[in-house]
Design an enzyme around this catalytic site. Structure first.
Site, PDB file in Angstrom:
ATOM      1  N   THR A  44      12.320  96.730  77.143  1.00 34.48           N
ATOM      2  CA  THR A  44      13.377  97.748  77.187  1.00 34.48           C
ATOM      3  C   THR A  44      14.158  97.790  75.889  1.00 34.48           C
ATOM      4  OG1 THR A  44      13.583  97.627  79.580  1.00 34.48           O
ATOM      5  CG2 THR A  44      15.533  98.336  78.393  1.00 34.48           C
ATOM      6  N   THR A  49      12.625  92.020  79.550  1.00 36.77           N
ATOM      7  CA  THR A  49      13.348  91.025  80.357  1.00 36.77           C
ATOM      8  C   THR A  49      12.519  90.534  81.547  1.00 36.77           C
ATOM      9  OG1 THR A  49      14.350  92.740  81.741  1.00 36.77           O
ATOM     10  CG2 THR A  49      15.616  92.015  79.817  1.00 36.77           C
ATOM     11  N   ASP A  50      11.568  91.367  82.017  1.00 35.83           N
ATOM     12  CA  ASP A  50      10.953  91.092  83.319  1.00 35.83           C
ATOM     13  C   ASP A  50      10.141  89.800  83.380  1.00 35.83           C
ATOM     14  OD1 ASP A  50      12.155  93.204  84.547  1.00 35.83           O
ATOM     15  OD2 ASP A  50      10.460  94.578  84.337  1.00 35.83           O
TER      16      ASP A  50
END
Ligand code: SIN
Length: 319
Positions: free
Chosen positions: A14, A96-97
């Protein structure tokens, strides 16, 4: 000014995301902006680096799609740069995931006893009204440039976390990472690091040179994660064993307990040669082993990090 280089490796996420409508924080496409462009959007990055900045695009993906081969390539690029005496540290821009999984993989294979590898990220795309990526990147570079910094670290929302404990704990808020009850290692404040705990220590159990174990791997041991829950059965385990799974990590209830039907299937799997490891579904704490436990525990690793360690162990032992 150390004068040494900080290398920034881009992998997507992101932080490199773009939305069609400025200010849209969820309807965006991740991994669109190159790492050079991300760096150009951060005033003061060179001063924070205290030396030259070098950028390299290693991958460009949404980290939900992270793959073992990308981890291998990333680890090899990290190892290459860490071996350069002119490099002070490495920063990785990442989604981030699965950031915590990449951090743990790198912790397991890199020699980071003397230099830092700092992962950073953003919860909002680069087109957000108030993107968090630029500050996170600035902070990550400041950490990488800090004398004495070492280990695989994650830096986001002003916090510094170690690879072992860090977890994404919120799907939306900017403050999305936590090290649980241990708290962060420290903070970045106006470019300065304030440490509450020591930098992470080196991995135990395998020696420097682990990177060689993965350098040429294209076929990774198959290790799956499954959950124990109300109404669980052994059907998934039996199907995975038939399908050739080599390792299973169970996210157990509480202190490593497992629904009896699932447990029976796991014991059968273990007897047939599949490595089975217990972790816990609880977001805090770890499984406390008892004498006579039939299935080993993960030593405090989350199910997803335990999966990585088991996969690497199977690779080393020819599992
Ligand atoms: C990703 O993990 O690549 C997308 C989500 C994010 O970075 O927050």
């Amino acid at each position: 000014m150390s004068g040494k280089k900080i290398v920034i490796l881009g992998t997507g996420g992101t932080i490199a995301g773009i939305s069609a409508q400025a200010g849209d924080n969820i309807g965006y496409v991740a991994a669109q902006v190159g790492v050079q462009q991300l760096m150009a959007a951060v005033p003061g990055l060179e001063q924070a680096a205290r030396g030259p900045l070098v950028a390299e695009q290693v991958a460009q993906l949404d980290s939900k799609d992270m793959a073992h081969g990308v981890w291998r390539d990333l680890a090899l690029r990290c190892a290459h740069h860490l071996a350069d005496p002119q490099v002070q540290g490495v920063v990785i821009t990442h989604g981030t995931d699965t950031l915590e999984e990449t951090a743990w993989f790198l912790h397991e294979v890199l020699d980071v006893r003397a230099k830092p590898v700092v992962l950073t990220c953003a919860m909002r795309p680069s087109t957000a009204l108030a993107p968090d990526g630029p500050q996170n990147l600035l902070d990550a570079v400041a950490v990488a440039a800090t004398s004495g910094a070492r280990g695989v670290l994650a830096v986001a929302s002003g916090e510094i976390h170690g690879a072992r404990r860090v977890q994404k704990v919120h799907p939306y808020r900017v403050h999305a990472f936590s090290s649980g009850e241990g708290g962060p290692l420290g903070w970045v404040e106006e470019g300065n690091v304030r440490l509450e705990q020591d930098w992470p220590s080196a991995p135990t159990g395998h020696a420097k040179g682990a990177i060689e174990d993965i350098a040429d791997v294209s076929l990774w041991p198959r290790v799956e994660v499954l959950f124990s829950h109300a109404g669980a059965t052994g059907a998934l385990v039996d199907a995975l064993v038939r399908d050739g799974v080599q390792g299973l990590v169970v996210a157990c209830t509480g202190n490593g307990t497992i629904h009896h039907a699932l447990e029976a299937a796991l014991l059968r799997a273990q007897q047939s040669g599949v490595c089975v490891v217990r972790s816990t579904r609880c977001p805090e704490g770890q499984v406390l082993p008892k004498p006579g436990d039939a299935l080993p525990d993960s030593g405090g690793l989350s199910p997803f990090k335990a999966r990585i360690s088991l996969m690497l162990e199977l690779l080393r032992t020819g599992g």
